[in-house]
Motif scaffolding. Structure first.
Motif, PDB file in Angstrom:
ATOM      1  N   HIS A 152       0.869  -1.174   0.000  1.00  0.00           N
ATOM      2  CA  HIS A 152       0.000   0.000   0.000  1.00  0.00           C
ATOM      3  C   HIS A 152       0.905   1.224   0.000  1.00  0.00           C
ATOM      4  CE1 HIS A 152      -3.410   2.569   0.762  1.00  0.00           C
ATOM      5  NE2 HIS A 152      -2.782   3.099   1.797  1.00  0.00           N
ATOM      6  N   LYS A 167      -5.029   5.615   8.658  1.00  0.00           N
ATOM      7  CA  LYS A 167      -5.281   4.768   7.483  1.00  0.00           C
ATOM      8  C   LYS A 167      -5.718   3.355   7.860  1.00  0.00           C
ATOM      9  CE  LYS A 167      -1.984   7.204   4.621  1.00  0.00           C
ATOM     10  NZ  LYS A 167      -0.795   7.102   3.784  1.00  0.00           N
ATOM     11  N   THR A 177      -9.485   2.178   7.160  1.00  0.00           N
ATOM     12  CA  THR A 177      -9.763   1.975   5.738  1.00  0.00           C
ATOM     13  C   THR A 177      -9.103   0.701   5.236  1.00  0.00           C
ATOM     14  OG1 THR A 177      -9.895   4.359   5.417  1.00  0.00           O
ATOM     15  CG2 THR A 177      -9.581   3.014   3.452  1.00  0.00           C
TER      16      THR A 177
END
Length: 71
Positions: free
Chosen positions: A26, A52, A55
């Motif tokens: 990511h 983050k 998510t």
């Protein structure tokens, strides 16, 4: 966006409650974790930023449902 998502079952004692080692990229960083049978994610280093994490966990739950549990 999660890229190169992989999962591999962790050896268990024969229980139907499996855990999986997962890894993915990511934003150019490789993340590794253990996905527990109850949906808990145990992050290894590096851990994603708190902002983050929610998510990413949502995306991981969707991927696990699609690849593992939706058969």
């Amino acid at each position: 966006m999660i890229q190169h998502f992989t999962f591999k079952p962790v050896r268990t004692d024969g229980s139907f409650r499996r855990s999986y080692r997962i890894s993915f990229y990511h934003e150019g960083t490789c993340f590794r974790a253990v996905y527990r049978y109850n949906g808990q994610i145990d992050w290894k280093d590096p851990k994603p930023e708190v902002s983050k994490r929610k998510t990413l966990e949502s995306h991981i739950h969707e991927l696990m449902l699609f690849h593992v549990y939706d058969k």
